[in-house]
Design a protein around this motif. Structure first.
Motif, PDB file in Angstrom:
ATOM      1  N   ILE A 133       0.857  -1.181   0.000  1.00  0.00           N
ATOM      2  CA  ILE A 133       0.000   0.000   0.000  1.00  0.00           C
ATOM      3  C   ILE A 133       0.896   1.235   0.000  1.00  0.00           C
ATOM      4  CG2 ILE A 133      -1.680   1.330   1.349  1.00  0.00           C
ATOM      5  CD1 ILE A 133      -2.658  -1.385   2.491  1.00  0.00           C
ATOM      6  N   ALA A 134       0.584   2.210  -0.844  1.00  0.00           N
ATOM      7  CA  ALA A 134       1.393   3.431  -0.922  1.00  0.00           C
ATOM      8  C   ALA A 134       0.556   4.646  -0.553  1.00  0.00           C
ATOM      9  CB  ALA A 134       1.963   3.602  -2.331  1.00  0.00           C
ATOM     10  N   VAL A 135       1.159   5.543   0.213  1.00  0.00           N
ATOM     11  CA  VAL A 135       0.567   6.844   0.548  1.00  0.00           C
ATOM     12  C   VAL A 135       1.527   7.897   0.026  1.00  0.00           C
ATOM     13  CG1 VAL A 135      -0.367   8.319   2.363  1.00  0.00           C
ATOM     14  CG2 VAL A 135      -0.388   5.828   2.651  1.00  0.00           C
ATOM     15  N   GLN A 136       1.076   8.708  -0.921  1.00  0.00           N
ATOM     16  CA  GLN A 136       1.946   9.663  -1.600  1.00  0.00           C
ATOM     17  C   GLN A 136       1.337  11.062  -1.564  1.00  0.00           C
ATOM     18  OE1 GLN A 136       5.007   8.554  -3.744  1.00  0.00           O
ATOM     19  NE2 GLN A 136       4.749   7.132  -2.042  1.00  0.00           N
ATOM     20  N   GLY A 137       2.187  12.057  -1.309  1.00  0.00           N
ATOM     21  CA  GLY A 137       1.714  13.432  -1.346  1.00  0.00           C
ATOM     22  C   GLY A 137       2.200  14.241  -0.162  1.00  0.00           C
ATOM     23  N   PRO A 138       1.967  15.552  -0.174  1.00  0.00           N
ATOM     24  CA  PRO A 138       2.464  16.438   0.885  1.00  0.00           C
ATOM     25  C   PRO A 138       1.992  16.056   2.285  1.00  0.00           C
ATOM     26  CG  PRO A 138       1.718  17.726  -0.994  1.00  0.00           C
ATOM     27  CD  PRO A 138       1.307  16.313  -1.266  1.00  0.00           C
ATOM     28  N   ASN A 139       0.808  15.453   2.390  1.00  0.00           N
ATOM     29  CA  ASN A 139       0.266  15.089   3.701  1.00  0.00           C
ATOM     30  C   ASN A 139       0.554  13.641   4.080  1.00  0.00           C
ATOM     31  OD1 ASN A 139      -0.748  17.669   3.767  1.00  0.00           O
ATOM     32  ND2 ASN A 139      -2.867  17.088   3.358  1.00  0.00           N
ATOM     33  N   ALA A 140       1.380  12.950   3.297  1.00  0.00           N
ATOM     34  CA  ALA A 140       1.610  11.523   3.521  1.00  0.00           C
ATOM     35  C   ALA A 140       2.176  11.247   4.913  1.00  0.00           C
ATOM     36  CB  ALA A 140       2.541  10.973   2.443  1.00  0.00           C
ATOM     37  N   GLN A 141       3.155  12.025   5.341  1.00  0.00           N
ATOM     38  CA  GLN A 141       3.764  11.754   6.648  1.00  0.00           C
ATOM     39  C   GLN A 141       2.753  11.924   7.773  1.00  0.00           C
ATOM     40  OE1 GLN A 141       7.956  12.848   7.880  1.00  0.00           O
ATOM     41  NE2 GLN A 141       6.846  14.376   9.081  1.00  0.00           N
ATOM     42  N   ASP A 142       1.943  12.963   7.726  1.00  0.00           N
ATOM     43  CA  ASP A 142       0.946  13.177   8.775  1.00  0.00           C
ATOM     44  C   ASP A 142      -0.034  12.016   8.841  1.00  0.00           C
ATOM     45  OD1 ASP A 142       2.083  15.588   9.425  1.00  0.00           O
ATOM     46  OD2 ASP A 142       0.670  16.792   8.260  1.00  0.00           O
ATOM     47  N   ILE A 143      -0.381  11.477   7.702  1.00  0.00           N
ATOM     48  CA  ILE A 143      -1.320  10.347   7.663  1.00  0.00           C
ATOM     49  C   ILE A 143      -0.677   9.090   8.215  1.00  0.00           C
ATOM     50  CG2 ILE A 143      -2.601   8.820   6.103  1.00  0.00           C
ATOM     51  CD1 ILE A 143      -2.943  11.334   4.273  1.00  0.00           C
ATOM     52  N   VAL A 144       0.517   8.781   7.764  1.00  0.00           N
ATOM     53  CA  VAL A 144       1.201   7.559   8.193  1.00  0.00           C
ATOM     54  C   VAL A 144       1.500   7.589   9.692  1.00  0.00           C
ATOM     55  CG1 VAL A 144       3.341   6.236   7.940  1.00  0.00           C
ATOM     56  CG2 VAL A 144       2.104   7.029   5.921  1.00  0.00           C
ATOM     57  N   LEU A 145       1.780   8.758  10.227  1.00  0.00           N
ATOM     58  CA  LEU A 145       2.046   8.875  11.661  1.00  0.00           C
ATOM     59  C   LEU A 145       0.882   8.366  12.499  1.00  0.00           C
ATOM     60  CD1 LEU A 145       3.847  12.331  12.020  1.00  0.00           C
ATOM     61  CD2 LEU A 145       4.704  10.129  12.844  1.00  0.00           C
ATOM     62  N   GLN A 146      -0.334   8.495  11.992  1.00  0.00           N
ATOM     63  CA  GLN A 146      -1.519   8.074  12.752  1.00  0.00           C
ATOM     64  C   GLN A 146      -1.613   6.565  12.898  1.00  0.00           C
ATOM     65  OE1 GLN A 146      -2.995  10.812  14.027  1.00  0.00           O
ATOM     66  NE2 GLN A 146      -1.431  11.809  12.767  1.00  0.00           N
TER      67      GLN A 146
END
Length: 392
Positions: free
Chosen positions: A160-173
């Motif tokens: 699964i990939a999360v890409q974009g400016p907000n990716a880190q904030d999302i993955v941190l959760q």
């Protein structure tokens, strides 16, 4: 990857990822890609593209391959099997590499993660996963199997990939607070083993800061049985951060803007690393000993392939409004001097972009060329790659 995706009907022999039903529930349009039924788009591919550039996009990449090479001689074996010096990769880091044939042609491009001292994860493209796994096994027989074990984990692993400016904030959760520094401190082309905290309990994840969009982002390797839970957790974490599920159409336009090659378009058995602008990936000087394709690649480099002779992969910027497409002829003074490999309008930049192989003497940025757009010569200009580069 194998080609630019086109919508395709359901077939009885298709392969589906562990997230297929999640995509169907979201109303995805599916396409056959490397033998897999994959989401082409969920709604507007333009909206999906823009979400990755402006907020964040969520991708299912579970059609990619995963082959583990383990043991005290695994690094030396990969030095022999691939063109790069993988034994020099530090634990927790990753390296882009190529697997080439004896004649120097590219069998596939791939990423290798060194997860532990004796554990390497090789990630080939979807359409080539079985080919690469078989080729590695054949090369291991030639290298010698002592101290090396190969395991093809492709059918049991989701990505699964999360890409974009907000990716880190999302993955941190997804991770407990004590792992926050491991996430935020993860560098580009690095990976770490963590446990995501989901409603049903913790799940082991290999978290990598890699991607194929030109944006910051993460890729999460997880066992198939926990993939749906992780997908749902990522979607929930991204609800307030503009996260949008994205299909292969957006992935293709994003990677093209970022100037990233696609196997089956820019890369193939008929192309050498030097023609593709990937000569730096080939460790002819830094790697002692033989590796598959070394003699041919050395000869091609000595002959100036891709630099003083032959053809070269370049970026083309359209000077008009019409976009070039794959296989369209590139012209100079009415004569064909190359061929487009990928092309479409750039949603981010607002003008057409393309990748093409052209005669080396025409590869300099600023060179004026034309593309035959169904009988009409349309002006293009050679430009440096990538077309798009994010602000860091």
């Amino acid at each position: 990857m194998t080609a630019e995706p086109q919508a395709a009907p359901h077939t009885a022999t298709e392969k589906r990822t562990a997230l297929y039903h999640q995509h169907a529930a979201l109303g995805a349009s599916f396409t056959d890609f490397g033998g897999w039924q994959m989401p082409l788009k969920y709604g507007s591919e333009l909206a999906e593209h823009r979400a990755v550039r402006e907020t964040a996009g969520l991708f299912d990449l579970s059609h990619m391959g995963e082959v583990w090479a383990t043991g005290p001689n695994a690094g030396a074996f990969l030095d022999y099997a691939l063109v790069g010096k993988l034994s020099a990769v530090a634990v927790g880091k990753a390296k882009y590499s190529l697997i080439c044939a004896e004649d120097g042609g590219i069998i596939d491009d791939l990423i290798v993660y060194r997860v532990a001292e004796d554990d390497f994860l090789v990630v080939p493209n979807a359409g080539n996963a079985a080919i690469v796994a078989a080729e590695l096994d054949s090369r291991l027989a030639a290298f010698g199997r002592e101290g090396v074990a190969l395991r093809d984990a492709s059918v049991e692993t989701s990505l699964i990939a999360v890409q974009g400016p907000n990716a880190q904030d999302i993955v941190l959760q997804l991770f407990p607070a004590e792992h926050a520094e491991a996430v935020t401190g993860l560098k580009y082309y690095a990976a770490v083993e963590l446990e995501a905290q989901l409603e049903a309990g913790s799940v082991p994840v290999l978290l990598a800061r890699t991607g194929y969009t030109g944006e910051d982002g993460f890729e999460l390797f997880v066992a198939n049985g926990r993939a749906a839970e992780l997908w749902t957790a990522v979607r929930e974490a991204g609800e307030s951060r503009g996260l949008v599920p994205c299909g292969l159409a957006a992935r293709d336009s994003l990677r093209l803007e970022a100037g990233m090659p696609l196997y089956g378009n820019e890369l193939s058995r008929d192309v050498t690393p030097f023609e593709a602008g990937l000569g730096a990936v080939v460790a002819l000087k830094s790697k002692e000993g033989d590796f598959v394709g070394r003699a041919a690649l050395q000869a091609k480099k000595d002959d100036g392939a891709g630099t003083t002779s032959g053809r070269r992969l370049v970026g083309l910027r359209g000077l008009g409004r019409r976009a070039a497409r794959s296989h369209y002829a590139v012209l100079k003074d009415g004569q064909q001097v190359g061929e487009v490999t990928s092309g479409q309008p750039s949603p981010t930049l607002g003008y057409p972009v393309a990748l093409a192989y052209v005669d080396v003497e025409l590869a300099e940025p600023g060179t004026q060329l034309d593309v035959d757009l169904r009988g009409k010569a349309e002006p293009f200009e050679v430009v440096a790659l990538p077309f798009y580069k994010r602000e860091r």
